[in-house]
Write a protein that holds these residues in place. Structure first.
Motif, PDB file in Angstrom:
ATOM      1  N   GLY A 255      -7.848  -4.119 -11.373  1.00  0.00           N
ATOM      2  CA  GLY A 255      -7.523  -3.027 -12.294  1.00  0.00           C
ATOM      3  C   GLY A 255      -8.260  -1.768 -11.898  1.00  0.00           C
ATOM      4  O   GLY A 255      -8.903  -1.704 -10.843  1.00  0.00           O
ATOM      5  N   ARG A 256      -8.170  -0.765 -12.759  1.00  0.00           N
ATOM      6  CA  ARG A 256      -8.854   0.497 -12.477  1.00  0.00           C
ATOM      7  C   ARG A 256      -9.566   0.956 -13.724  1.00  0.00           C
ATOM      8  O   ARG A 256      -8.991   0.923 -14.804  1.00  0.00           O
ATOM      9  N   GLU A 257     -10.813   1.382 -13.562  1.00  0.00           N
ATOM     10  CA  GLU A 257     -11.496   1.941 -14.718  1.00  0.00           C
ATOM     11  C   GLU A 257     -11.024   3.372 -14.926  1.00  0.00           C
ATOM     12  O   GLU A 257     -10.956   3.870 -16.036  1.00  0.00           O
TER      13      GLU A 257
ATOM     14  N   GLY B  13      -0.654  -0.172   2.172  1.00  0.00           N
ATOM     15  CA  GLY B  13      -1.819   0.306   1.428  1.00  0.00           C
ATOM     16  C   GLY B  13      -1.456   1.458   0.533  1.00  0.00           C
ATOM     17  O   GLY B  13      -0.286   1.828   0.417  1.00  0.00           O
ATOM     18  N   SER B  14      -2.471   2.013  -0.119  1.00  0.00           N
ATOM     19  CA  SER B  14      -2.389   3.151  -1.066  1.00  0.00           C
ATOM     20  C   SER B  14      -2.073   2.722  -2.483  1.00  0.00           C
ATOM     21  O   SER B  14      -2.259   3.500  -3.411  1.00  0.00           O
ATOM     22  N   ALA B  15      -1.537   1.528  -2.656  1.00  0.00           N
ATOM     23  CA  ALA B  15      -1.181   1.015  -3.986  1.00  0.00           C
ATOM     24  C   ALA B  15      -1.095  -0.503  -3.866  1.00  0.00           C
ATOM     25  O   ALA B  15      -0.950  -1.024  -2.750  1.00  0.00           O
ATOM     26  N   PRO B  16      -1.169  -1.204  -5.000  1.00  0.00           N
ATOM     27  CA  PRO B  16      -1.114  -2.673  -4.903  1.00  0.00           C
ATOM     28  C   PRO B  16       0.234  -3.166  -4.385  1.00  0.00           C
ATOM     29  O   PRO B  16       1.284  -2.738  -4.866  1.00  0.00           O
ATOM     30  N   LEU B  17       0.178  -4.056  -3.416  1.00  0.00           N
ATOM     31  CA  LEU B  17       1.399  -4.706  -2.918  1.00  0.00           C
ATOM     32  C   LEU B  17       1.557  -5.990  -3.729  1.00  0.00           C
ATOM     33  O   LEU B  17       0.672  -6.852  -3.705  1.00  0.00           O
TER      34      LEU B  17
ATOM     35  N   TYR C 299      -8.105  17.132  -1.501  1.00  0.00           N
ATOM     36  CA  TYR C 299      -8.292  17.148  -2.956  1.00  0.00           C
ATOM     37  C   TYR C 299      -7.786  15.865  -3.582  1.00  0.00           C
ATOM     38  O   TYR C 299      -6.728  15.355  -3.226  1.00  0.00           O
ATOM     39  N   THR C 300      -8.584  15.354  -4.496  1.00  0.00           N
ATOM     40  CA  THR C 300      -8.161  14.179  -5.250  1.00  0.00           C
ATOM     41  C   THR C 300      -8.323  14.543  -6.713  1.00  0.00           C
ATOM     42  O   THR C 300      -9.333  15.151  -7.084  1.00  0.00           O
ATOM     43  N   SER C 301      -7.314  14.234  -7.509  1.00  0.00           N
ATOM     44  CA  SER C 301      -7.329  14.716  -8.887  1.00  0.00           C
ATOM     45  C   SER C 301      -8.473  14.093  -9.666  1.00  0.00           C
ATOM     46  O   SER C 301      -8.871  12.964  -9.401  1.00  0.00           O
TER      47      SER C 301
ATOM     48  N   ARG D 140      -4.378  -3.462   3.149  1.00  0.00           N
ATOM     49  CA  ARG D 140      -5.747  -2.906   3.246  1.00  0.00           C
ATOM     50  C   ARG D 140      -5.972  -1.988   2.046  1.00  0.00           C
ATOM     51  O   ARG D 140      -5.036  -1.625   1.337  1.00  0.00           O
ATOM     52  N   TYR D 141      -7.236  -1.610   1.845  1.00  0.00           N
ATOM     53  CA  TYR D 141      -7.596  -0.823   0.665  1.00  0.00           C
ATOM     54  C   TYR D 141      -8.480   0.354   1.054  1.00  0.00           C
ATOM     55  O   TYR D 141      -9.446   0.189   1.796  1.00  0.00           O
ATOM     56  N   GLY D 142      -8.119   1.525   0.536  1.00  0.00           N
ATOM     57  CA  GLY D 142      -8.937   2.697   0.820  1.00  0.00           C
ATOM     58  C   GLY D 142      -8.858   3.723  -0.277  1.00  0.00           C
ATOM     59  O   GLY D 142      -8.240   3.498  -1.321  1.00  0.00           O
ATOM     60  N   MET D 143      -9.505   4.827  -0.038  1.00  0.00           N
ATOM     61  CA  MET D 143      -9.507   5.952  -0.975  1.00  0.00           C
ATOM     62  C   MET D 143      -9.647   7.237  -0.177  1.00  0.00           C
ATOM     63  O   MET D 143     -10.192   7.207   0.938  1.00  0.00           O
ATOM     64  N   THR D 144      -9.250   8.340  -0.760  1.00  0.00           N
ATOM     65  CA  THR D 144      -9.443   9.626  -0.101  1.00  0.00           C
ATOM     66  C   THR D 144     -10.925   9.826   0.232  1.00  0.00           C
ATOM     67  O   THR D 144     -11.281  10.303   1.310  1.00  0.00           O
ATOM     68  N   GLU D 145     -11.783   9.453  -0.703  1.00  0.00           N
ATOM     69  CA  GLU D 145     -13.223   9.683  -0.520  1.00  0.00           C
ATOM     70  C   GLU D 145     -13.849   8.779   0.541  1.00  0.00           C
ATOM     71  O   GLU D 145     -14.924   9.079   1.052  1.00  0.00           O
ATOM     72  N   THR D 146     -13.215   7.663   0.812  1.00  0.00           N
ATOM     73  CA  THR D 146     -13.885   6.662   1.655  1.00  0.00           C
ATOM     74  C   THR D 146     -13.095   6.280   2.906  1.00  0.00           C
ATOM     75  O   THR D 146     -13.564   5.434   3.668  1.00  0.00           O
TER      76      THR D 146
ATOM     77  N   THR E 291      -4.519  -9.882  -2.275  1.00  0.00           N
ATOM     78  CA  THR E 291      -5.897  -9.450  -1.994  1.00  0.00           C
ATOM     79  C   THR E 291      -5.847  -8.290  -1.007  1.00  0.00           C
ATOM     80  O   THR E 291      -4.860  -8.102  -0.304  1.00  0.00           O
ATOM     81  N   VAL E 292      -6.975  -7.545  -0.967  1.00  0.00           N
ATOM     82  CA  VAL E 292      -7.034  -6.440  -0.007  1.00  0.00           C
ATOM     83  C   VAL E 292      -7.942  -6.790   1.173  1.00  0.00           C
ATOM     84  O   VAL E 292      -8.328  -5.929   1.944  1.00  0.00           O
ATOM     85  N   GLY E 293      -8.281  -8.069   1.260  1.00  0.00           N
ATOM     86  CA  GLY E 293      -8.957  -8.559   2.460  1.00  0.00           C
ATOM     87  C   GLY E 293     -10.460  -8.410   2.440  1.00  0.00           C
ATOM     88  O   GLY E 293     -11.095  -8.340   1.386  1.00  0.00           O
TER      89      GLY E 293
ATOM     90  N   VAL F  31      -2.407   6.803 -12.526  1.00  0.00           N
ATOM     91  CA  VAL F  31      -1.125   6.132 -12.289  1.00  0.00           C
ATOM     92  C   VAL F  31      -0.831   6.257 -10.794  1.00  0.00           C
ATOM     93  O   VAL F  31      -0.981   7.342 -10.225  1.00  0.00           O
ATOM     94  N   ILE F  32      -0.455   5.150 -10.154  1.00  0.00           N
ATOM     95  CA  ILE F  32      -0.058   5.240  -8.745  1.00  0.00           C
ATOM     96  C   ILE F  32       1.441   4.956  -8.659  1.00  0.00           C
ATOM     97  O   ILE F  32       1.896   3.861  -8.951  1.00  0.00           O
ATOM     98  N   SER F  33       2.167   5.995  -8.288  1.00  0.00           N
ATOM     99  CA  SER F  33       3.630   5.917  -8.256  1.00  0.00           C
ATOM    100  C   SER F  33       4.106   6.134  -6.830  1.00  0.00           C
ATOM    101  O   SER F  33       3.918   7.225  -6.278  1.00  0.00           O
TER     102      SER F  33
END
Ligand code: MCA
Ligand code: AMP
Length: 508
Positions: free
Chosen positions: A396-398, A276-280, A162-164, A299-305, A321-323, A402-404
């Motif tokens: 940024g994010r559209e 990963g999971s948030a900006p370094l 689940y992703t909110s 690296r960069y990812g998402m639950t969906e991908t 950068t996330v490469g 919040v990533i904590s």
């Protein structure tokens, strides 16, 4: 019969005696034990009446047995549904109602409340504790270790995470066997994992990072991991001479840098640090490199991908950068208004396509359709650009998110809860820069003048409704919220106004 994901895992086992997991309390799990115990648990799940395609929800503490439960689901064809251990009963109710699991596996602590709730939805409940005790393991002891894996094809579901939702209900991302396997194999090759690797695993195992990126990569490499209940900088530093790699969220690296024990000698045996999971922050990247000689690979990812891009193993790992897109994954940037594909260095919406991208949202066909383009690209909600060298930059994010400390919190969910509290007129929840967590959940609240409400009252109510990591670190009371001419709350103005909230406090 073939089981797409588990067949590949079996194929990676060089020898049954090879170590898969070592735990902090001294357990050693060989690959042979992994096959035996995931088989026994698969047998127990099957005996409980769970059939291929049924959901099995798990809200359990991190342990080797919990990973066996995940693998057992893969093997018996069930769809694994991991749940954050911090979720309250109020939050769980939604997931159980939506996913309709046949079986819920829970920690024995607090299982009574869960049983009452599960009975509403006709779900069975079994227990599993962090030491490998509980009713599920008792059932598994009576099962054979020679479980015959259920037949599952590449396109069958292995998990729902689940992703909110930014505007309302949480969405269950449906991940197939191929989504998980293709990404694990790609990451193994990109990051050069082999059977000689030993990973420090200090992440939770109910999200993509700790469950799929870390665990599946180790499994398809025939490598091993040091499984820790949680991240503790001193403990992790003590293990580095026995390990080769670590995966973490940026907060791990921030906290390691604060520790005097982080020296070049301590990391001498490590070959790779991944974030990963948030900006370094570029500053964190540079400070870590100066202190240890290691360039963290972001690296960069998402639950969906699953994972989309990664800095290279051999080439330049560029801070901030996330490469580059991973092998087999296409990444493009599109205009926010027109959807047209943008050229190099132009900022827009990041879209991705590949075998890593999920099948859709569970029982939400309209939401699924809304987030895919006609040509199959998934719209991530992240804003970024691709530079002339091909490196992806997230700017940024559209989506209002919040990533904590690597956990995602959707302001809308927290706002809805605060708005329901007697005496609150309205509120806005924003992320404010925080040196340890990256961003801290912060609530700006307008209350009725005679309500007498204070920060403690609000937090006291929220803690029964929301997982604790979602609770605002600060609540600020104001007379009114800044709005634009359309009457919309201007969160950017609030973010600007409170940008030093946590820095100023730290300096006091
Ligand atoms: C714990 N707390 C937090 C967080 N973690 N508050 C805000 N943000 C957080 N991340 C709260 C607890 O509720 C508790 O509150 C207090 O802080 C102390 O809790 P404790 O457990 O001691 O915290 P900690 O050990 O210091 O944990 C911080 C942490 C942890 C190590 C950064 O949050 C963590 O392991 N984060 C990793 C998350 C992760 O794996 N994300 C991947 C998602 P109170 O005192 O009120 O009780 S997958 C993903 O994002 C995508 C797909 C990807 O690309 O990977
Ligand atoms: P989740 O809801 O856990 O799937 O979180 C996915 C989101 O985390 C992405 O859409 C990004 O906004 C963010 N994210 C993940 N990795 C990175 C990264 N390396 N840098 C910046 N943001 C990231």
């Amino acid at each position: 019969m073939s089981n797409h994901l588990f067949d590949a895992i079996r194929h990676s086992i060089a020898c049954d005696d090879a170590i898969f997991i070592e735990t902090a309390d001294g357990q050693r799990w060989t690959y042979g034990a992994m096959v035996e115990w995931s088989g026994r648990i698969a047998g127990a799940i099957d005996a409980l009446g769970v059939r291929s395609g049924d959901r099995v929800a798990a809200q359990v503490e991190k342990s080797a047995h919990a990973l066996m439960l995940y693998l057992a689901c893969v093997r018996c064809g069930a769809i694994y549904l991991p749940l954050n251990t911090a979720y309250t009963l109020a939050e769980l109710d939604y997931f159980i109602a939506d996913a309709e699991p046949r079986l819920i596996v829970a920690d024995p602590k607090g299982v009574d409340g869960l049983k009452a709730m599960a009975s509403k939805y006709g779900a069975l409940v079994e227990t599993l504790d962090e030491h490998g005790g509980g009713s599920l393991v008792e059932l598994a002891k009576d099962q054979s270790g020679d479980f015959v894996d259920a037949s599952r094809s590449a396109d069958d579901l292995a998990a729902i995470l689940y992703t909110s939702g930014t505007t309302g209900r949480s969405k269950g991302a449906m991940l197939t066997h191929e989504n998980l396997l293709s990404n694990a194999l790609t990451l193994r090759d990109s990051w050069r994992f082999t059977a000689n690797d030993r990973l420090i695993h200090a992440l939770p195992i109910f999200h993509t990072h700790g469950l799929f990126v870390a665990t599946n990569v180790i499994l398809v490499s025939g490598a091993s991991m040091l499984l820790l209940p949680k991240f503790d900088p001193a403990e992790v530093l003590g293990l580095m001479e026995h390990a080769t790699t670590m995966m973490g969220v940026p907060t791990f690296y921030v906290r390691l840098l604060q520790h005097a024990g982080l020296t070049p000698d301590v990391v001498a045996r490590m070959r790779l640090f991944i974030s990963g999971s948030a900006p370094l922050l570029a500053d964190t990247h540079r400070a870590f490199q100066q202190r240890t000689g290691h360039a963290i690979l972001e690296r960069y990812g998402m639950t969906e991908t699953n994972m989309n891009t990664s800095n290279p193993y051999d080439g330049d790992r560029i801070a901030g950068t996330v490469g580059l897109p991973l092998q087999g994954v296409s990444v493009r940037v599109t205009d926010l208004k027109t959807g047209d594909i943008l050229g190099g260095d132009e900022t827009g919406m990041i879209e991705v396509k590949g075998p890593n991208v999920f099948k859709g949202y569970w029982r939400m066909p309209e939401k699924t359709q809304a987030e895919f383009r006609d040509d199959g690209f998934f719209v991530t909600g992240d804003l970024g650009k691709i530079d002339p060298q091909g490196y992806v930059h997230i700017v940024g994010r559209e989506k209002d998110l919040v990533i904590s400390g690597g956990y995602n919190i959707y302001p809308k969910e927290v706002e809805s809860e605060i708005d329901q509290i007697a005496g609150v007129v309205e509120c806005a929840v924003i992320g404010v820069s925080h040196s340890d967590l990256g961003e801290a959940v912060t609530a700006v609240v307008v209350k009725q003048p005679d309500s007498g409400l204070d920060e403690r009252d609000i937090l006291g109510t929220l803690c029964h409704r929301l997982a604790r990591y979602k609770l605002p670190k600060r609540i600020i009371f104001v007379d009114e919220l800044a709005r634009n001419t359309m009457g919309k709350v201007q969160k950017n103005v609030l973010r600007e106004e409170y940008r030093d909230l946590y820095t100023v406090r730290a300096n006091l």
